[in-house]
Every structure is written in structure tokens, then in C-alpha cells.
Design a protein around this motif. Structure first.
Motif, PDB file in Angstrom:
ATOM      1  N   ILE A   1      -0.261   2.633  63.888  1.00  0.00           N
ATOM      2  CA  ILE A   1      -1.368   2.836  64.826  1.00  0.00           C
ATOM      3  C   ILE A   1      -2.420   3.270  63.894  1.00  0.00           C
ATOM      4  N   VAL A   2      -3.662   2.948  64.355  1.00  0.00           N
ATOM      5  CA  VAL A   2      -4.853   3.434  63.497  1.00  0.00           C
ATOM      6  C   VAL A   2      -5.596   4.261  64.690  1.00  0.00           C
ATOM      7  N   GLU A   3      -5.981   5.518  64.111  1.00  0.00           N
ATOM      8  CA  GLU A   3      -6.633   6.679  64.741  1.00  0.00           C
ATOM      9  C   GLU A   3      -7.632   7.423  63.834  1.00  0.00           C
ATOM     10  N   THR A   4      -8.383   8.221  64.556  1.00  0.00           N
ATOM     11  CA  THR A   4      -9.158   9.286  63.767  1.00  0.00           C
ATOM     12  C   THR A   4      -8.315  10.422  63.489  1.00  0.00           C
ATOM     13  N   GLY A   5      -8.745  11.473  62.586  1.00  0.00           N
ATOM     14  CA  GLY A   5      -8.255  12.435  62.348  1.00  0.00           C
ATOM     15  C   GLY A   5      -7.396  13.046  62.937  1.00  0.00           C
ATOM     16  N   THR A   6      -7.983  13.861  63.928  1.00  0.00           N
ATOM     17  CA  THR A   6      -6.758  14.725  65.036  1.00  0.00           C
ATOM     18  C   THR A   6      -6.132  13.877  66.087  1.00  0.00           C
TER      19      THR A   6
ATOM     20  N   GLU B   1     -10.888   6.140  60.264  1.00  0.00           N
ATOM     21  CA  GLU B   1      -9.434   5.979  60.848  1.00  0.00           C
ATOM     22  C   GLU B   1      -8.455   6.006  59.928  1.00  0.00           C
ATOM     23  N   TYR B   2      -7.116   6.630  60.234  1.00  0.00           N
ATOM     24  CA  TYR B   2      -5.952   6.768  59.348  1.00  0.00           C
ATOM     25  C   TYR B   2      -5.072   5.787  60.069  1.00  0.00           C
ATOM     26  N   VAL B   3      -4.360   5.389  59.208  1.00  0.00           N
ATOM     27  CA  VAL B   3      -3.219   4.640  59.549  1.00  0.00           C
ATOM     28  C   VAL B   3      -1.754   5.186  59.529  1.00  0.00           C
ATOM     29  N   TYR B   4      -1.346   5.292  61.001  1.00  0.00           N
ATOM     30  CA  TYR B   4      -0.184   6.020  61.214  1.00  0.00           C
ATOM     31  C   TYR B   4       1.251   5.219  61.504  1.00  0.00           C
ATOM     32  N   TRP B   5       2.426   5.750  60.966  1.00  0.00           N
ATOM     33  CA  TRP B   5       3.558   5.058  61.558  1.00  0.00           C
ATOM     34  C   TRP B   5       4.364   5.878  62.113  1.00  0.00           C
ATOM     35  N   TYR B   6       4.969   5.402  63.284  1.00  0.00           N
ATOM     36  CA  TYR B   6       5.901   6.139  63.912  1.00  0.00           C
ATOM     37  C   TYR B   6       7.111   5.344  64.265  1.00  0.00           C
TER      38      TYR B   6
ATOM     39  N   PRO C   1       9.441   9.270  69.936  1.00  0.00           N
ATOM     40  CA  PRO C   1       8.669   8.585  68.792  1.00  0.00           C
ATOM     41  C   PRO C   1       8.721   9.718  67.671  1.00  0.00           C
ATOM     42  N   GLN C   2       9.256   9.190  66.213  1.00  0.00           N
ATOM     43  CA  GLN C   2       9.244   9.925  65.430  1.00  0.00           C
ATOM     44  C   GLN C   2       8.176   9.776  64.092  1.00  0.00           C
ATOM     45  N   TYR C   3       7.538  10.427  63.914  1.00  0.00           N
ATOM     46  CA  TYR C   3       6.540  10.487  62.738  1.00  0.00           C
ATOM     47  C   TYR C   3       7.285  10.107  61.515  1.00  0.00           C
ATOM     48  N   ILE C   4       6.665   9.121  60.737  1.00  0.00           N
ATOM     49  CA  ILE C   4       7.016   8.591  59.523  1.00  0.00           C
ATOM     50  C   ILE C   4       6.075   9.026  58.415  1.00  0.00           C
ATOM     51  N   ILE C   5       5.045   8.617  58.187  1.00  0.00           N
ATOM     52  CA  ILE C   5       3.921   8.645  57.298  1.00  0.00           C
ATOM     53  C   ILE C   5       2.563   8.377  57.938  1.00  0.00           C
ATOM     54  N   HIS C   6       1.584   8.505  57.271  1.00  0.00           N
ATOM     55  CA  HIS C   6      -0.055   8.124  57.445  1.00  0.00           C
ATOM     56  C   HIS C   6      -0.807   8.266  56.077  1.00  0.00           C
ATOM     57  N   GLY C   7      -1.745   7.692  56.275  1.00  0.00           N
ATOM     58  CA  GLY C   7      -2.808   7.561  55.091  1.00  0.00           C
ATOM     59  C   GLY C   7      -3.941   7.076  55.544  1.00  0.00           C
ATOM     60  N   LEU C   8      -5.040   7.302  54.612  1.00  0.00           N
ATOM     61  CA  LEU C   8      -6.460   6.728  54.882  1.00  0.00           C
ATOM     62  C   LEU C   8      -6.775   5.820  53.987  1.00  0.00           C
ATOM     63  N   LYS C   9      -6.669   5.863  52.718  1.00  0.00           N
ATOM     64  CA  LYS C   9      -7.251   4.770  51.591  1.00  0.00           C
ATOM     65  C   LYS C   9      -5.854   4.490  50.693  1.00  0.00           C
ATOM     66  N   ASN C  10      -5.599   5.782  50.204  1.00  0.00           N
ATOM     67  CA  ASN C  10      -4.317   5.529  49.113  1.00  0.00           C
ATOM     68  C   ASN C  10      -3.192   5.238  49.677  1.00  0.00           C
ATOM     69  N   ASN C  11      -2.377   4.744  48.723  1.00  0.00           N
ATOM     70  CA  ASN C  11      -0.859   4.697  49.044  1.00  0.00           C
ATOM     71  C   ASN C  11      -0.156   6.032  49.068  1.00  0.00           C
ATOM     72  N   GLU C  12       0.725   6.179  50.146  1.00  0.00           N
ATOM     73  CA  GLU C  12       1.365   7.403  50.393  1.00  0.00           C
ATOM     74  C   GLU C  12       3.019   7.003  50.377  1.00  0.00           C
ATOM     75  N   THR C  13       3.597   8.229  49.733  1.00  0.00           N
ATOM     76  CA  THR C  13       4.941   7.969  49.765  1.00  0.00           C
ATOM     77  C   THR C  13       5.760   9.450  50.101  1.00  0.00           C
ATOM     78  N   ASN C  14       6.603   9.642  50.896  1.00  0.00           N
ATOM     79  CA  ASN C  14       7.341  10.557  51.439  1.00  0.00           C
ATOM     80  C   ASN C  14       8.942  10.463  51.229  1.00  0.00           C
ATOM     81  N   GLU C  15       9.733  11.420  51.776  1.00  0.00           N
ATOM     82  CA  GLU C  15      11.275  11.157  51.687  1.00  0.00           C
ATOM     83  C   GLU C  15      11.858   9.947  52.637  1.00  0.00           C
TER      84      GLU C  15
END
Lengths: 113, 110
Positions: B89-94, B31-36, B44-58
Motif C-alpha cells: 500500500i502507498v499512503e502519506t505519513g499518518t 507517500e510511504y510504501v507499507y506492507w501488511y 491484517p498484520q503490519y510488516i514494514i514500511h519505508g519512504l526511500k531507503n531500504n528497511e529491515t526489521n525482525e
């Protein structure tokens, strides 16, 4: 690139009528999902379409239905409207690859009187 | 039911970093962690998501703990336009079928 477009933006209907809402996904996106948002229940998943087939369905009565066309555009229909169907209906599209996020439109606000 | 727990509201001064926490103690390995986020009257606007590693975008950074049971969304320099409800939100890949909780209402003030 144009975002997800939903029409109409606002709609007022009477109890017992039916309504059709339209969604144009982002170009290249083949998965389209629909959500209902109400103050009491929050955001709830209705259904998802991919390649003109319903792939996932939420826990809503059969009065809620949808379809997807060959160009990925989608419509949802609600028949025999009830007062409780008043809500913001949101459409979202995605690339349908692993990890691809959803991109939402700004919704259609339906008021049932 | 949502698989995440978030504080109902937070305040942040404009220009400061906003750190929004999320607990997901029952997260599964796939399961991935998604933020909206949802600004009033918009979708809702997508912000970022990740699985285990820290992630950064604009827009933001996502910090996921090593045990993956919690995460933090960081808006490095919050502006008034960042006032919104933020959903973790936590959900699987697709993830087309997202389960939204009640989110955190972030108020950015002058």
C-alpha cells in the motif's frame, strides 16, 4: 502489551435490525479506524476517529456510524441492516504520529439473514 | 482505486526466501510504501514500511528502487506460517485511511 480487541467475534442479525460493534485500541493509541472486508469488495475504509471526533470518512451510506469515547475505545453502529452488510468488520488503532502503522484487531464477523 | 500492482499469487518453498514484488509507478514524493499481511480469519498484520531507503526489521526486508516506482518485500526464510495474503500500500505519513488492493496470495509449501 495487549493488542486491539474487538467484540463480539461473531454476530448474526436479521435484515432491518441494527448492530453495535466494539473496539478497544492498544493502550496509548488515540486514532481508531474501521474497515469492512467482503469477498467482493475486499478491504474498504469506513471511518477514522481521533480524540472523539470523526476525522476521515469512507464512501459508505449514513446507516454506518461510529463514535469514540474519551478513553479512545470506539463503537460502530449499522442501522437497518441489509444482506449486503454481511462482512468482517475490522478495527485498527495507531499512535497517530507520522509513519505510525495501523494495528488491526481480528474483527467481528457479521452475518445478516 | 489501489495505487499498487501485485501478482495475484506466488509459491515459495519453506526455508527459502520469498520475494514479493510491488509496482507503484505513480507514487508521490511524500507517500510511504507499507506492507501488511492477512492470515486467514485474522486481521491484517503490519510488516514494514519505508519512504526511500531500504528497511529491515525482525520480520522482513523492504527494498525500494531508486526511482521509487517499485519495491520488493523479502521474507528471508519463509515458513508455513507465512502463508497469507500480502498487501502493498502507498499512503502519506499518518496513514489511517489505507486503500487495500487485492494483494498477493503467498503459499509456502514443504
Amino acid at each position: 502489551k495487549a493488542g486491539v480487541t474487538q467484540t463480539p467475534r461473531y454476530l448474526i442479525k436479521t435484515r432491518g435490525q441494527q448492530v453495535t460493534l466494539s473496539c478497544s485500541p492498544i493502550s496509548g493509541h488515540r486514532s481508531v479506524s474501521w474497515y469492512q472486508q467482503t469477498p467482493g469488495q475486499g478491504l474498504q475504509f469506513l471511518f477514522e476517529y481521533f480524540s472523539e471526533t470523526q476525522r476521515n470518512k469512507g464512501n459508505f451510506p449514513g446507516r454506518f456510524s461510529g463514535r469514540q469515547f474519551s478513553n479512545s475505545r470506539s463503537e460502530m453502529n449499522v442501522s437497518t441492516l441489509e444482506l449486503g452488510d454481511s462482512a468482517l468488520y475490522l478495527c485498527a488503532s495507531s499512535l497517530d504520529r507520522n509513519n505510525s502503522p495501523l494495528h488491526f484487531g481480528n474483527g467481528t464477523r457479521l452475518t445478516v439473514t | 482505486d489501489a495505487k499498487t500492482t501485485q501478482p495475484p499469487s506466488m509459491d515459495c518453498a519453506e526455508g527459502r526466501a520469498a520475494n514479493l514484488p510491488c509496482n507503484h509507478s505513480t507514487i508521490s514524493g511524500n507517500e510511504y510504501v507499507y506492507w501488511y499481511r492477512q492470515i486467514h480469519s485474522q486481521g491484517p498484520q503490519y510488516i514494514i514500511h519505508g519512504l526511500k531507503n531500504n528497511e529491515t526489521n525482525e520480520m522482513a526486508s523492504l527494498i525500494i528502487t531508486e526511482d521509487r516506482k517499485s519495491s520488493t518485500l523479502i521474507l528471508p526464510h519463509a515458513t508455513l506460517r507465512d502463508t497469507a495474503v500480502y498487501y502493498c500500500i502507498v499512503e502519506t505519513g499518518t496513514a489511517s485511511k489505507l486503500t487495500f488492493g487485492t494483494g498477493t496470495r503467498l503459499q509456502v509449501t514443504l
